[in-house]
Scaffold this motif. Sequence first.
Motif, PDB file in Angstrom:
ATOM      1  N   UNK A  21       0.875  -1.139  -0.121  1.00 41.62           N
ATOM      2  CA  UNK A  21       0.190   0.130   0.054  1.00 41.62           C
ATOM      3  C   UNK A  21       0.846   1.440   0.112  1.00 41.62           C
ATOM      4  N   UNK A  22       1.878   1.092   0.585  1.00 42.80           N
ATOM      5  CA  UNK A  22       2.871   2.514   0.650  1.00 42.80           C
ATOM      6  C   UNK A  22       3.375   2.599  -0.802  1.00 42.80           C
ATOM      7  N   UNK A  23       3.763   1.539  -1.294  1.00 41.36           N
ATOM      8  CA  UNK A  23       4.428   1.777  -2.982  1.00 41.36           C
ATOM      9  C   UNK A  23       3.183   2.146  -3.663  1.00 41.36           C
ATOM     10  N   UNK A  24       1.869   1.691  -3.431  1.00 40.15           N
ATOM     11  CA  UNK A  24       1.100   2.207  -4.377  1.00 40.15           C
ATOM     12  C   UNK A  24       0.479   3.633  -4.214  1.00 40.15           C
ATOM     13  N   UNK A  25       0.625   4.184  -3.077  1.00 38.99           N
ATOM     14  CA  UNK A  25       0.298   5.647  -2.846  1.00 38.99           C
ATOM     15  C   UNK A  25       1.554   6.458  -3.441  1.00 38.99           C
ATOM     16  N   UNK A  26       2.683   6.008  -3.145  1.00 41.61           N
ATOM     17  CA  UNK A  26       3.930   6.905  -3.713  1.00 41.61           C
ATOM     18  C   UNK A  26       3.907   6.855  -4.920  1.00 41.61           C
ATOM     19  N   UNK A  33      -2.412   7.960 -10.570  1.00 39.83           N
ATOM     20  CA  UNK A  33      -2.946   6.590 -10.788  1.00 39.83           C
ATOM     21  C   UNK A  33      -3.130   5.923 -11.812  1.00 39.83           C
ATOM     22  N   UNK A  34      -3.357   6.720 -12.864  1.00 40.16           N
ATOM     23  CA  UNK A  34      -3.798   6.063 -14.245  1.00 40.16           C
ATOM     24  C   UNK A  34      -2.492   5.573 -14.780  1.00 40.16           C
ATOM     25  N   UNK A  35      -1.388   6.056 -14.382  1.00 38.76           N
ATOM     26  CA  UNK A  35      -0.091   5.577 -15.050  1.00 38.76           C
ATOM     27  C   UNK A  35       0.601   4.463 -14.096  1.00 38.76           C
ATOM     28  N   UNK A  36      -0.253   3.919 -13.230  1.00 40.93           N
ATOM     29  CA  UNK A  36       0.418   2.963 -12.143  1.00 40.93           C
ATOM     30  C   UNK A  36      -0.306   1.747 -12.450  1.00 40.93           C
ATOM     31  N   UNK A  40       3.653  -2.702 -11.492  1.00 41.39           N
ATOM     32  CA  UNK A  40       4.690  -1.612 -11.016  1.00 41.39           C
ATOM     33  C   UNK A  40       4.601  -1.651  -9.328  1.00 41.39           C
ATOM     34  N   UNK A  41       3.418  -1.803  -9.007  1.00 38.77           N
ATOM     35  CA  UNK A  41       3.324  -1.882  -7.355  1.00 38.77           C
ATOM     36  C   UNK A  41       4.016  -2.989  -6.659  1.00 38.77           C
ATOM     37  N   UNK A  42       3.551  -4.202  -7.411  1.00 43.20           N
ATOM     38  CA  UNK A  42       4.132  -5.337  -6.935  1.00 43.20           C
ATOM     39  C   UNK A  42       5.775  -5.381  -6.921  1.00 43.20           C
ATOM     40  N   UNK A  62      -5.586  -0.570  -3.232  1.00 43.53           N
ATOM     41  CA  UNK A  62      -4.310  -0.634  -2.397  1.00 43.53           C
ATOM     42  C   UNK A  62      -3.973   1.102  -2.000  1.00 43.53           C
ATOM     43  N   UNK A  63      -4.170   1.688  -3.100  1.00 40.52           N
ATOM     44  CA  UNK A  63      -3.948   3.110  -2.843  1.00 40.52           C
ATOM     45  C   UNK A  63      -4.844   3.916  -1.591  1.00 40.52           C
TER      46      UNK A  63
END
Length: 216
Positions: A21-26, A33-36, A40-42, A62-63
């Motif tokens: 969740x930290x990676x998702x928000x960062x 968000x549309x470019x994540x 990428x998060x994993x 996650x965000x």
Amino acid sequence: METRPTGLREQKKQATREALRTAALRLALERGPDNVRVDDIAEAAGVSPRTYNNYFSSREQAIVAAITGEREARVAAAVAERPADVGLAEAVIEAVVDQYTDPGEPGRDALLLITARPALRDEFVDAAASIEHPLGDAIAQRLGDTDRNTARVLAASVAAAVRLALGQWLQTTVASSTPSGLVLPSGSLPDLLRTMLAPLAPALDAAERQAGRTAS
């Protein structure tokens, strides 16, 4: 000794969830968000996409999880920690208001991210449902476990009221966007929460009175 591995597994799972969740928000704040992507998060969290899917069903989830943190546990803990001489209705309402209006959460940048994206707004509102089960346990504890069904119904009602308050607050916020398109927080979330929760106070009080009569 047999319980230690379970404890360690739970700690590892919690650490993985926190990393995701930290990676998702960062990444959402850095790229939008549309470019994540989930991949990428994993990758940023050092796990596989399959592991990601064990924790979250979408990037929006996650965000939002990063923004809300462990709010469901904190709401329940706040209810449980209220002194015994504080009525159940007051304990629940104040716990919800306190935990949903913490000045440090979710943070201005994160809040702007939520309000600017319909999918994130919807996920943020829907996340209120997560308080139902922990809150039900906390209410049951305060009622002396006399009627867990009552506690569950009350907790579900509180979660629904919170969801309505968040939805209305975000609608007001979006409607007050500036001519340049900038979306700014608007309205009083504490007031909306108290307004939506107020009709539940008589039911919470009645359950507490009934529990007192049953105990006596």
